[in-house]
Enzyme design. Structure first.
Site, PDB file in Angstrom:
ATOM      1  N   PRO A 231      46.002  13.499  -6.652  1.00  0.00           N
ATOM      2  CA  PRO A 231      46.918  12.357  -6.720  1.00  0.00           C
ATOM      3  C   PRO A 231      46.808  11.635  -8.062  1.00  0.00           C
ATOM      4  O   PRO A 231      45.969  10.753  -8.242  1.00  0.00           O
ATOM      5  CB  PRO A 231      46.458  11.464  -5.554  1.00  0.00           C
ATOM      6  CG  PRO A 231      45.008  11.799  -5.372  1.00  0.00           C
ATOM      7  CD  PRO A 231      44.854  13.247  -5.752  1.00  0.00           C
ATOM      8  N   ASP A 406      42.609  10.535 -11.468  1.00  0.00           N
ATOM      9  CA  ASP A 406      42.551  11.048 -10.103  1.00  0.00           C
ATOM     10  C   ASP A 406      42.244   9.871  -9.180  1.00  0.00           C
ATOM     11  O   ASP A 406      41.142   9.318  -9.201  1.00  0.00           O
ATOM     12  CB  ASP A 406      41.463  12.118 -10.000  1.00  0.00           C
ATOM     13  CG  ASP A 406      41.390  12.764  -8.617  1.00  0.00           C
ATOM     14  OD1 ASP A 406      41.980  12.211  -7.666  1.00  0.00           O
ATOM     15  OD2 ASP A 406      40.737  13.821  -8.488  1.00  0.00           O
ATOM     16  N   HIS A 407      43.236   9.492  -8.342  1.00  0.00           N
ATOM     17  CA  HIS A 407      43.081   8.298  -7.503  1.00  0.00           C
ATOM     18  C   HIS A 407      42.011   8.471  -6.431  1.00  0.00           C
ATOM     19  O   HIS A 407      41.533   7.488  -5.848  1.00  0.00           O
ATOM     20  CB  HIS A 407      44.423   7.942  -6.841  1.00  0.00           C
ATOM     21  CG  HIS A 407      44.640   6.473  -6.679  1.00  0.00           C
ATOM     22  ND1 HIS A 407      43.632   5.608  -6.321  1.00  0.00           N
ATOM     23  CD2 HIS A 407      45.755   5.706  -6.831  1.00  0.00           C
ATOM     24  CE1 HIS A 407      44.116   4.378  -6.252  1.00  0.00           C
ATOM     25  NE2 HIS A 407      45.396   4.412  -6.565  1.00  0.00           N
ATOM     26  N   ARG A 408      41.597   9.701  -6.150  1.00  0.00           N
ATOM     27  CA  ARG A 408      40.515   9.908  -5.194  1.00  0.00           C
ATOM     28  C   ARG A 408      39.186   9.450  -5.765  1.00  0.00           C
ATOM     29  O   ARG A 408      38.256   9.103  -5.014  1.00  0.00           O
ATOM     30  CB  ARG A 408      40.415  11.398  -4.814  1.00  0.00           C
ATOM     31  CG  ARG A 408      41.657  11.986  -4.161  1.00  0.00           C
ATOM     32  CD  ARG A 408      41.551  13.489  -4.013  1.00  0.00           C
ATOM     33  NE  ARG A 408      41.388  14.158  -5.306  1.00  0.00           N
ATOM     34  CZ  ARG A 408      41.266  15.468  -5.451  1.00  0.00           C
ATOM     35  NH1 ARG A 408      41.299  16.257  -4.382  1.00  0.00           N
ATOM     36  NH2 ARG A 408      41.130  16.005  -6.655  1.00  0.00           N
TER      37      ARG A 408
END
Length: 434
Positions: A231, A406-408
């Site tokens: 994401p 990376d939004h994770r």
């Protein structure tokens, strides 16, 4: 009995490769550690060493053959006292004709190809790397390969290791059930239109078909996976670099006697390395079921080469001087273009830099290279009018940057802190000299 030499896995991600060149011929005697072939992986051309001694009895895969799967037999090694007559009792595999990259290079004749036997595994499901002779000797002597430490390339267990363990009385481990296979990694989504259908659309146009080599295929698979599973979100900032350019000019004047010339990219590498120390929570990677935070700043830098790119990693970049980073980067880039990097030189890192400013690109968005947590896309420095705090208008050299995140691993506010720290370091280059 004759021993099958198998196509090796020269990197953790290697599934197939090209047998670029044989450095031995049938009838040659080889010792453990002798370089017998050059193998082209998805990233580099690497030397392949023999792990057993013997005589090359038969070459099964012709040099120049591509798409050879890992563990495919590529040659037969004869032990002391054996001759070519002993080959009849040994199954021989050949590369399928469809795998040959040169139409006029025929592969050696032999029996139909068969899958290579599965390598033993530990209780944790990890593969044990051992030579065929070592596996056979261990079975004959009742030794558990999981209890033996390998001394061959990349920890491979050799005949000598088994004989040493036998003399030391290594205990036999009771058989244990095989671990459940790990879930398969997500595969790129199948194209909605087949390649044949696309070719038909352009049947009336003159085209040149370019076959995919290992590097291009790997790039396509990894970046497709990245865009489908990671994401991404994007943060953009512009930074004034006039002070940096002035400092660089002065430093290069002093360093010229040592043959060192600093680039703007060297300052960017250092600025990012320091920022990862200033915002340590952003110095992280996605590890499937957890996040791993790195203590050192291991920064990868994209290097364009013919047909693809490499991302060599500058380890412990926060501890290195600008001149040291510059020298190391030039060496890595030169060897990357010659495809001479070792796997440990382009694997790892938590953060990457892609700079297209030298091509006049003002700004762009880069794709994250998993498992990295972020990548910085750097554009060209361009003179622009800027409004100062006093209200006066001045001309400054402005460089645009985009941080793909990376939004994770990194949330918006944390990513903003990281990009702000990078900009502060670039606008105050003296801080990078402390």
């Amino acid at each position: 009995m004759p021993i099958e030499i198998l196509m090796p896995a020269l990197s953790p991600t290697m599934e197939e490769g090209t047998l670029a060149k044989w450095l031995v011929k049938e009838g040659d005697t080889v010792q453990s550690g002798d370089v017998i072939a050059e193998i082209e992986t998805d990233k580099a051309t690497m030397e392949f060493e023999a792990v057993d001694e013997g005589i090359i009895g038969k070459i099964l895969i012709a040099e120049g053959t591509g798409n050879v799967k890992v563990n495919t037999p590529i040659a037969i090694l004869l032990e002391d006292g054996e001759t070519a007559d002993d080959l009849g009792a040994t199954p021989v595999a050949t590369a399928p004709a469809a795998q040959a990259t040169a139409g006029d290079k025929a592969v050696s004749e032999g029996h139909p190809a068969k899958p290579a036997p599965a390598a033993p595994a530990t209780d944790a499901g990890d593969r044990i790397f051992a030579t065929p002779l070592a596996r056979r000797l261990a079975a004959e002597k009742g030794l558990d390969l999981a209890q033996i430490t390998g001394s061959g390339p990349r920890g491979r267990i050799t005949k000598a290791d088994v004989l040493k363990a036998d003399g030391a009385g290594t205990a036999v481990a009771a058989p244990t059930p095989a671990a459940a296979p790990a879930p398969a990694a997500p595969r790129p989504m199948a194209p909605s239109v087949s390649s044949d259908a696309i070719a038909k659309i352009y049947a009336d146009r003159e085209t040149i078909e370019v076959p995919l080599d290992n590097m291009r295929r790997t790039i396509a698979e990894r970046l497709t996976e990245a865009k489908q599973t990671v994401p991404h979100f994007y943060l953009r900032r512009s930074v004034e670099i006039d002070t940096l350019l002035e400092a660089r000019a002065k430093m290069n004047a002093k360093l010229s006697a040592r043959g060192v010339k600093l680039s703007v990219n060297d300052f960017i590498i250092k600025a990012c390395a320091m920022a990862l120390q200033e915002v340590p929570d952003a110095n992280a990677i996605w590890a499937g079921d957890r996040i791993l935070r790195l203590k050192p700043s291991d920064v990868a830098v994209a290097v364009a080469i013919e047909g693809g790119l490499f991302t060599p990693v500058l380890r412990d970049a926060e501890t290195q001087s600008l001149s040291s980073l510059s020298t190391q980067m030039k060496d890595l880039a030169a060897r990357a273009r010659d495809k001479k990097l070792a796997p440990h030189e382009y694997q790892g890192g938590s953060f990457a830099i892609s700079n297209l400013g030298m091509f006049g690109i003002e700004n762009f968005d880069a794709v994250i290279n998993p498992p990295h947590g972020a990548i910085l896309a750097v554009g060209a420095g361009i003179k622009k009018p800027v409004v100062r705090d006093s209200g006066d208008v001045a001309v400054a050299t402005v460089m645009s940057m985009t941080l793909s995140v990376d939004h994770r691993v990194i949330d918006g506010a944390l990513g903003a802190q990281l990009l702000s720290a990078i900009c502060d370091n670039l606008e105050n280059p003296v801080s990078m000299l402390a």
